[in-house]
Design a protein around this motif. Structure first.
Motif, PDB file in Angstrom:
ATOM      1  N   MET A 187      65.474  34.348  46.307  1.00 18.26           N
ATOM      2  CA  MET A 187      65.807  34.169  44.889  1.00 18.26           C
ATOM      3  C   MET A 187      64.555  34.351  44.029  1.00 18.26           C
ATOM      4  SD  MET A 187      67.774  31.728  42.628  1.00 18.26           S
ATOM      5  CE  MET A 187      67.327  31.413  40.942  1.00 18.26           C
ATOM      6  N   ILE A 188      64.703  35.099  42.963  1.00 16.60           N
ATOM      7  CA  ILE A 188      63.613  35.209  41.989  1.00 16.60           C
ATOM      8  C   ILE A 188      64.027  34.398  40.773  1.00 16.60           C
ATOM      9  CG2 ILE A 188      62.344  36.773  40.469  1.00 16.60           C
ATOM     10  CD1 ILE A 188      62.754  38.947  42.578  1.00 16.60           C
ATOM     11  N   ARG A 202      53.855  32.345  46.234  1.00 13.51           N
ATOM     12  CA  ARG A 202      54.778  33.076  47.104  1.00 13.51           C
ATOM     13  C   ARG A 202      54.547  32.691  48.566  1.00 13.51           C
ATOM     14  NH1 ARG A 202      55.103  36.843  50.350  1.00 13.51           N
ATOM     15  NH2 ARG A 202      52.911  37.402  50.185  1.00 13.51           N
ATOM     16  N   ARG A 203      53.252  32.699  48.960  1.00 17.38           N
ATOM     17  CA  ARG A 203      52.909  32.378  50.353  1.00 17.38           C
ATOM     18  C   ARG A 203      53.285  30.956  50.716  1.00 17.38           C
ATOM     19  NH1 ARG A 203      47.775  34.111  49.615  1.00 17.38           N
ATOM     20  NH2 ARG A 203      47.048  31.995  49.743  1.00 17.38           N
ATOM     21  N   LYS A 204      52.884  30.034  49.859  1.00 16.76           N
ATOM     22  CA  LYS A 204      53.035  28.616  50.223  1.00 16.76           C
ATOM     23  C   LYS A 204      54.457  28.090  50.050  1.00 16.76           C
ATOM     24  CE  LYS A 204      50.757  24.157  49.651  1.00 16.76           C
ATOM     25  NZ  LYS A 204      50.428  23.788  51.035  1.00 16.76           N
ATOM     26  N   TYR A 205      55.123  28.506  48.984  1.00 18.03           N
ATOM     27  CA  TYR A 205      56.447  27.924  48.674  1.00 18.03           C
ATOM     28  C   TYR A 205      57.575  28.944  48.714  1.00 18.03           C
ATOM     29  CZ  TYR A 205      53.276  24.446  46.660  1.00 18.03           C
ATOM     30  OH  TYR A 205      52.266  23.547  46.459  1.00 18.03           O
ATOM     31  N   ASP A 206      57.237  30.200  48.971  1.00 16.38           N
ATOM     32  CA  ASP A 206      58.229  31.263  48.866  1.00 16.38           C
ATOM     33  C   ASP A 206      58.816  31.291  47.460  1.00 16.38           C
ATOM     34  OD1 ASP A 206      59.467  33.434  49.911  1.00 16.38           O
ATOM     35  OD2 ASP A 206      60.156  32.385  51.694  1.00 16.38           O
ATOM     36  N   PHE A 207      57.959  31.013  46.483  1.00 17.43           N
ATOM     37  CA  PHE A 207      58.392  30.942  45.086  1.00 17.43           C
ATOM     38  C   PHE A 207      58.076  32.259  44.385  1.00 17.43           C
ATOM     39  CE2 PHE A 207      57.191  30.189  40.631  1.00 17.43           C
ATOM     40  CZ  PHE A 207      58.370  29.643  40.153  1.00 17.43           C
ATOM     41  N   ARG A 208      59.122  32.888  43.855  1.00 17.14           N
ATOM     42  CA  ARG A 208      58.932  34.150  43.116  1.00 17.14           C
ATOM     43  C   ARG A 208      59.533  33.967  41.734  1.00 17.14           C
ATOM     44  NH1 ARG A 208      59.320  37.934  47.954  1.00 17.14           N
ATOM     45  NH2 ARG A 208      59.264  36.365  49.566  1.00 17.14           N
ATOM     46  N   TYR A 209      58.926  34.613  40.742  1.00 23.95           N
ATOM     47  CA  TYR A 209      59.398  34.392  39.372  1.00 23.95           C
ATOM     48  C   TYR A 209      59.225  35.642  38.523  1.00 23.95           C
ATOM     49  CZ  TYR A 209      54.529  34.439  38.003  1.00 23.95           C
ATOM     50  OH  TYR A 209      53.255  34.834  37.775  1.00 23.95           O
ATOM     51  N   LYS A 210      59.972  35.647  37.416  1.00 23.44           N
ATOM     52  CA  LYS A 210      59.741  36.610  36.327  1.00 23.44           C
ATOM     53  C   LYS A 210      59.783  35.816  35.024  1.00 23.44           C
ATOM     54  CE  LYS A 210      63.215  39.304  37.491  1.00 23.44           C
ATOM     55  NZ  LYS A 210      64.236  40.353  37.517  1.00 23.44           N
ATOM     56  N   ILE A 220      75.629  28.952  46.650  1.00 29.62           N
ATOM     57  CA  ILE A 220      75.433  30.138  45.806  1.00 29.62           C
ATOM     58  C   ILE A 220      73.997  30.611  45.877  1.00 29.62           C
ATOM     59  CG2 ILE A 220      75.544  31.036  43.449  1.00 29.62           C
ATOM     60  CD1 ILE A 220      77.754  28.838  43.045  1.00 29.62           C
ATOM     61  N   PHE A 221      73.042  29.659  45.693  1.00 34.24           N
ATOM     62  CA  PHE A 221      71.628  30.035  45.741  1.00 34.24           C
ATOM     63  C   PHE A 221      71.275  30.562  47.129  1.00 34.24           C
ATOM     64  CE2 PHE A 221      70.061  27.155  42.113  1.00 34.24           C
ATOM     65  CZ  PHE A 221      70.242  28.193  41.229  1.00 34.24           C
ATOM     66  N   SER A 222      71.786  29.871  48.164  1.00 32.93           N
ATOM     67  CA  SER A 222      71.426  30.275  49.523  1.00 32.93           C
ATOM     68  C   SER A 222      71.898  31.690  49.796  1.00 32.93           C
ATOM     69  CB  SER A 222      72.040  29.329  50.536  1.00 32.93           C
ATOM     70  OG  SER A 222      71.463  28.060  50.363  1.00 32.93           O
ATOM     71  N   GLU A 223      73.101  31.988  49.309  1.00 32.90           N
ATOM     72  CA  GLU A 223      73.647  33.326  49.506  1.00 32.90           C
ATOM     73  C   GLU A 223      72.731  34.370  48.868  1.00 32.90           C
ATOM     74  OE1 GLU A 223      77.589  35.152  47.917  1.00 32.90           O
ATOM     75  OE2 GLU A 223      77.968  33.325  49.045  1.00 32.90           O
ATOM     76  N   GLN A 224      72.315  34.073  47.625  1.00 35.00           N
ATOM     77  CA  GLN A 224      71.407  34.999  46.923  1.00 35.00           C
ATOM     78  C   GLN A 224      70.108  35.148  47.703  1.00 35.00           C
ATOM     79  OE1 GLN A 224      70.663  33.393  43.085  1.00 35.00           O
ATOM     80  NE2 GLN A 224      72.653  33.955  42.266  1.00 35.00           N
ATOM     81  N   PHE A 225      69.611  34.015  48.201  1.00 38.80           N
ATOM     82  CA  PHE A 225      68.344  34.027  48.904  1.00 38.80           C
ATOM     83  C   PHE A 225      68.433  34.853  50.176  1.00 38.80           C
ATOM     84  CE2 PHE A 225      64.961  32.483  51.549  1.00 38.80           C
ATOM     85  CZ  PHE A 225      63.943  32.224  50.656  1.00 38.80           C
TER      86      PHE A 225
END
Ligand code: HSE
Length: 371
Positions: free
Chosen positions: A1-2, A29-37, A355-360
């Motif tokens: 998920m972004i 991204r590395r530590k939390y798998d967190f991606r954003y815009k 829903i989020f898991s599916e997107q992920f």
């Protein structure tokens, strides 16, 4: 998920948040798998910018630094337009506080939460005025409302007491909640008069041109209201707090206190008795054996009295763009971790958040990405 993020208010705090996000993109991204815009930013004086696929933050920040306003990606977009674009997962709101009404922060947060957008705010006015109402709206719409930056800026306070101290009953809090006044009092200990210390604080950028909100104790009082309502389950407002600022403290008072081995500090005290919480803010003589004694300059601190742990003490920066930006980042990551913590097994995540898991999983292609 972004995560698609919108920012409302691009002053010190909004920019501080954008900078830490940008500088830490890879680490997050590395530590939390967190991606954003960052898809949109609306600011009262700089204008509004929007790009569906994400704004280039480096360029935006550079343009704001050089021109003082947005230059590229300009749109005529209101906060409401941004929230209702259908392209936002998280709204970050960091506009100036109106302690009397909490507006227009209240209205922006209401619209976000009602439209299923998570909200992170640093706005003391709206949280002190409308926490209960906003929390209800968030719960009803299945989204999260976070506001770590309202008290002690990036130094953990709200989330520390709610999450890390979960299960402890907090019966009393004594705090230095305002950096400007603490700085002024520290400077007076070094021989400056109140006026000189205030002037120095303004030169350093700690105190506002109109410093009344800080020196009259109102800023500390509004933070105390937030702690009372959120941490101690009270239902009070600013008018219920007995407030005295530091304007009447003279150099002579400071000198006498020091001669007695004490310091004068602006202290917020919250005491819970049954369902009642008594709150006051006033200058107090603090003796050397009190942990708050050594908290000088713009630092803030909380001495938290708990049933299970006894006293817990936290101190750190209480203001600043980057520091409050860190508070916003911690809230945004808390929202991310709520849904995608690496500590949760993939099948539990899938059950909790289909829903989020599916997107992920669509994005990453495998359920093992979590482990
Ligand atoms: N004016 C505030 C202070 C800023 O001096 O602590 C952070 O809320």
């Amino acid at each position: 998920m972004i995560w698609n993020i919108g920012i409302v208010g691009f002053g010190h705090v909004g920019q501080g948040f954008a900078r830490v996000l940008m500088e830490k993109r890879e680490y997050l991204r590395r530590k939390y798998d967190f991606r954003y815009k960052i898809v949109g930013i609306v600011d009262r004086s700089k204008g509004s910018i929007y790009r569906e696929n994400g704004l280039p933050l480096k360029r935006v920040i550079k343009e704001v630094e050089e021109k003082g306003e947005f230059v590229s990606y300009l749109q005529r977009m209101s906060v409401e337009d941004l929230i209702k674009s259908g392209n936002l997962d998280i709204l970050v709101e960091a506009i100036p506080t109106d302690v009397r009404t909490g507006e227009p922060s209240m209205r922006y947060l209401r619209i976000a939460l009602e439209n299923g957008v998570h909200a992170v705010t640093t706005n003391k006015g709206s949280i002190a005025r409308g926490y209960r109402e906003l929390k209800k709206i968030a719960d009803r719409n299945g989204v999260l409302l976070k506001f770590e930056g309202t008290v002690l800026s990036g130094t953990p306070s709200i989330n520390l007491m709610r999450d890390a101290l979960a299960g402890c009953e907090i019966t009393q809090i004594e705090g230095i909640l305002n950096g400007t006044t603490n700085f002024i009092l520290s400077m007076m200990e070094r021989g400056l008069s109140f006026e000189e210390a205030l002037h120095f604080a303004q030169e350093k950028g700690y105190a506002e041109k109109d410093p009344s909100g800080d020196v009259d104790g109102m800023d500390a009082a509004i933070k105390a209201v937030i702690l009372a309502n959120v941490i101690m389950d009270a239902n009070i407002s600013l008018e219920d707090v007995s407030v005295e600022g530091i304007c009447k403290i003279s150099s002579q008072d400071i000198k006498e206190a020091l001669q007695q081995g004490n310091k004068i500090k602006l202290i917020a005290t919250l005491i819970k008795k049954g369902d009642e919480v008594a709150v006051n803010v006033r200058p107090e003589k603090i003796s050397r054996d009190n942990l708050l004694y050594s908290v000088d300059g713009i630092e803030n601190a909380l001495l938290i009295h708990t049933d299970n742990l006894g006293r817990v003490f936290i101190r750190g920066p209480g203001a600043g763009g980057k520091e409050t930006g860190q508070a916003v980042l911690s809230d945004v990551l808390a929202i991310h971790n709520h849904y995608f913590s690496r500590d949760l097994e993939p099948r539990i995540q899938a059950a909790l958040f289909p829903i989020f898991s599916e997107q992920f999983h669509l994005l990453h292609g495998t359920q093992n990405s979590f482990s």
